[in-house]
Each structure stands twice: as structure tokens, then as C-alpha cells.
Scaffold this motif. Structure first.
Motif, PDB file in Angstrom:
ATOM      1  N   ASP A  50      52.913  25.924  64.370  1.00  0.00           N
ATOM      2  CA  ASP A  50      52.394  24.710  63.562  1.00  0.00           C
ATOM      3  C   ASP A  50      53.532  23.882  63.288  1.00  0.00           C
ATOM      4  O   ASP A  50      53.357  23.051  62.369  1.00  0.00           O
ATOM      5  CB  ASP A  50      51.845  25.193  62.309  1.00  0.00           C
ATOM      6  CG  ASP A  50      50.600  26.037  62.688  1.00  0.00           C
ATOM      7  OD1 ASP A  50      49.868  25.553  63.767  1.00  0.00           O
ATOM      8  OD2 ASP A  50      49.955  26.833  62.087  1.00  0.00           O
ATOM      9  N   ILE A  86      56.995  22.314  61.518  1.00  0.00           N
ATOM     10  CA  ILE A  86      57.175  22.290  60.119  1.00  0.00           C
ATOM     11  C   ILE A  86      56.129  21.591  59.439  1.00  0.00           C
ATOM     12  O   ILE A  86      55.499  20.395  59.854  1.00  0.00           O
ATOM     13  CB  ILE A  86      58.618  21.559  59.748  1.00  0.00           C
ATOM     14  CG1 ILE A  86      58.497  20.041  60.387  1.00  0.00           C
ATOM     15  CG2 ILE A  86      59.776  22.187  60.173  1.00  0.00           C
ATOM     16  CD1 ILE A  86      59.625  19.322  60.197  1.00  0.00           C
ATOM     17  N   GLY A  87      55.920  22.067  57.905  1.00  0.00           N
ATOM     18  CA  GLY A  87      54.495  21.544  57.256  1.00  0.00           C
ATOM     19  C   GLY A  87      54.846  20.191  56.280  1.00  0.00           C
ATOM     20  O   GLY A  87      55.983  20.014  56.392  1.00  0.00           O
ATOM     21  N   ASP A  88      53.921  19.904  55.824  1.00  0.00           N
ATOM     22  CA  ASP A  88      53.974  18.576  54.853  1.00  0.00           C
ATOM     23  C   ASP A  88      54.737  19.115  53.785  1.00  0.00           C
ATOM     24  O   ASP A  88      54.560  20.273  53.387  1.00  0.00           O
ATOM     25  CB  ASP A  88      52.680  18.119  54.566  1.00  0.00           C
ATOM     26  CG  ASP A  88      52.095  17.272  55.707  1.00  0.00           C
ATOM     27  OD1 ASP A  88      52.745  17.242  56.688  1.00  0.00           O
ATOM     28  OD2 ASP A  88      50.639  17.266  55.660  1.00  0.00           O
ATOM     29  N   TRP A 101      57.680  17.976  54.628  1.00  0.00           N
ATOM     30  CA  TRP A 101      58.954  17.949  55.806  1.00  0.00           C
ATOM     31  C   TRP A 101      58.884  17.423  56.695  1.00  0.00           C
ATOM     32  O   TRP A 101      59.348  16.730  57.447  1.00  0.00           O
ATOM     33  CB  TRP A 101      59.440  19.222  55.771  1.00  0.00           C
ATOM     34  CG  TRP A 101      59.767  19.886  54.253  1.00  0.00           C
ATOM     35  CD1 TRP A 101      59.266  21.076  53.708  1.00  0.00           C
ATOM     36  CD2 TRP A 101      61.093  19.338  53.647  1.00  0.00           C
ATOM     37  NE1 TRP A 101      60.043  21.231  52.646  1.00  0.00           N
ATOM     38  CE2 TRP A 101      61.019  20.253  52.380  1.00  0.00           C
ATOM     39  CE3 TRP A 101      62.012  18.327  53.730  1.00  0.00           C
ATOM     40  CZ2 TRP A 101      62.064  20.014  51.297  1.00  0.00           C
ATOM     41  CZ3 TRP A 101      62.892  18.351  52.784  1.00  0.00           C
ATOM     42  CH2 TRP A 101      62.885  19.152  51.735  1.00  0.00           C
ATOM     43  N   TRP A 102      57.349  17.288  57.405  1.00  0.00           N
ATOM     44  CA  TRP A 102      57.244  16.712  58.632  1.00  0.00           C
ATOM     45  C   TRP A 102      57.345  15.371  58.566  1.00  0.00           C
ATOM     46  O   TRP A 102      57.965  14.704  59.522  1.00  0.00           O
ATOM     47  CB  TRP A 102      55.582  17.057  59.033  1.00  0.00           C
ATOM     48  CG  TRP A 102      55.440  16.477  60.555  1.00  0.00           C
ATOM     49  CD1 TRP A 102      55.330  17.244  61.459  1.00  0.00           C
ATOM     50  CD2 TRP A 102      54.697  15.218  60.707  1.00  0.00           C
ATOM     51  NE1 TRP A 102      55.138  16.262  62.616  1.00  0.00           N
ATOM     52  CE2 TRP A 102      54.577  15.230  62.125  1.00  0.00           C
ATOM     53  CE3 TRP A 102      54.520  14.158  59.798  1.00  0.00           C
ATOM     54  CZ2 TRP A 102      53.959  14.024  62.806  1.00  0.00           C
ATOM     55  CZ3 TRP A 102      53.976  12.955  60.616  1.00  0.00           C
ATOM     56  CH2 TRP A 102      53.792  12.778  61.993  1.00  0.00           C
TER      57      TRP A 102
END
Length: 224
Positions: free
Chosen positions: A56, A58-60, A62-63
Motif C-alpha cells: 500500500d 506510504i500512508g497519509d 506522508w503520501w
């Protein structure tokens, strides 16, 4: 224009010439070693695997941060940044730095573009990945900026500025590229090495040519 170039501050500060050339040699050797090691590969190395993000990515939030950093290496983002840097150089009469910015960054991008099909390393099946052009561009700009900041510093401080800015900028772009799934970590090290190999040598020749020491003299012409 030649007179303005002669009186302009050096592209590569004298205090940094020897350390920068050492870094250039190290960058060149690193690039060759990595290029030979990963030529034709399409899977992450043992070094890469633990550093890659999950499926997936990097997540929010940080995306969004990574995407903003990545944009700085895209054609539009890079053009805007170069325009700002060149404007600052012209306003402060740093014509040699302006030339180094255009030529040094241009050569860095060209070299990474040429090396990708030559090494043939791919990610996600068919995307050429080695070396990372985004990381190379960010590192090249950082090194040029360090030359400006370090121009009046002692050697130790100048080297610290150069290495520090190059590492921080290169790391941030590398983090974004790996986090977004665009590159293997070793691709970004290759891009970092390209910038270290090209920018110091380009800066050296910009200064030589601006001082009139790199051109062939015509018959009867006195040395500068």
C-alpha cells in the motif's frame, strides 16, 4: 558578459576544489559499481528489500509530503525551481553559479537518462529505474547551493555544508521515491552518486573557462 563572468564569484569555491574532486571520484566509482551490480535486474536486492514500503506504499499524511517532494523532480517542478535559482543568481551577480546550475543539473539529468536503458534495471516489471534522476537532480541542486553558502567558510565548515546539504536533500528525495514505489533504495544511491560525480567537475570547468584558462589561445595571444 565575459567580464561579468570573470568578476563573478567562483562556481566551485577554491576551498572546496580538492574535497569536491575526491567526492567526484567516489561518486563515479560508486555509480560504476552499482551499475555493474544491478544491470539487468528486476527484483530488489538484499539491501533494498527491508527498506521498501508495503504493497500500500506510504500512508497519509506522508503520501502528500512525498508527492510534494517528488514534484520538485518532475519536469514542471524542476523548471520552476531552476527559474527561481537562476533569478537569484542573476540578481546577485553569481553568473558562474547560474551556468553551473544549468549545465550541471542538465548533465546530471542527461546522464541518468542515458544510464537507465544501458543498465536495464527495472521496477514493477518494465519501468527503468537505475539510477534515480529525481535523486540526482535534488542532490545536484543541493551541492550547488552548498557551494554558494560555503564560499567564504573555512575548509572544514565548507565540506560540512556540502556533505550535509547533499545528504539531507538526497535522502529526502530518496525517501519520497522509494516510498512512492518509483525506485529501489539502491537506485537512489546511484542517483546521489551521479550528482557527486558531475557537479564538481562541471563547476571546475565553468571557472576555468570563465577565467580564460580552458580555451585554446590563438597565435600571438598572451596568457590571461
Amino acid at each position: 558578459m565575459r567580464d561579468r563572468l570573470k568578476t563573478s564569484p567562483p562556481a566551485l569555491p577554491v576551498v572546496l576544489r580538492t574535497p569536491s574532486m575526491v567526492l567526484a571520484v567516489l561518486g563515479f566509482l560508486t555509480l560504476i559499481a552499482l551499475g555493474l551490480r544491478f544491470a539487468g535486474h528486476s527484483v530488489p536486492s538484499a539491501f533494498d528489500a527491508p527498506l521498501l514500503p508495503g504493497p500500500d506504499l506510504i500512508g497519509d499524511p506522508w503520501w502528500y509530503f512525498a508527492t510534494a517532494i517528488d514534484f520538485c523532480g518532475e519536469p514542471l517542478g524542476a523548471t520552476l525551481i531552476l527559474a527561481l535559482v537562476l533569478g537569484g543568481c542573476l540578481l546577485t551577480n553569481r553568473l558562474r553559479t547560474a551556468v553551473l546550475t544549468v549545465v550541471g543539473c542538465g548533465l546530471t539529468v542527461v546522464v541518468t537518462s542515458v544510464l537507465k536503458p544501458l543498465t536495464g534495471r527495472t521496477i514493477h516489471g518494465s519501468y527503468l529505474s537505475f539510477p534515480s534522476g529525481h535523486t540526482a537532480f535534488a542532490t545536484a541542486l543541493a551541492v550547488i547551493g552548498a557551494y554558494v553558502l560555503a564560499g567564504r567558510s573555512g575548509r572544514s565548515a565548507a565540506v560540512a555544508w556540502t556533505v550535509g546539504l547533499a545528504v539531507v536533500s538526497g535522502f529526502l528525495m530518496a525517501w519520497a521515491e522509494v516510498g512512492l514505489g518509483a525506485h529501489y533504495p539502491t537506485d537512489t544511491i546511484g542517483g546521489f552518486a551521479v550528482a557527486l560525480a558531475i557537479v564538481p567537475v562541471t563547476g571546475y570547468w565553468v571557472d576555468r573557462l570563465a577565467d580564460g584558462k580552458g580555451r585554446v589561445r590563438t597565435s600571438g595571444e598572451k596568457p590571461a
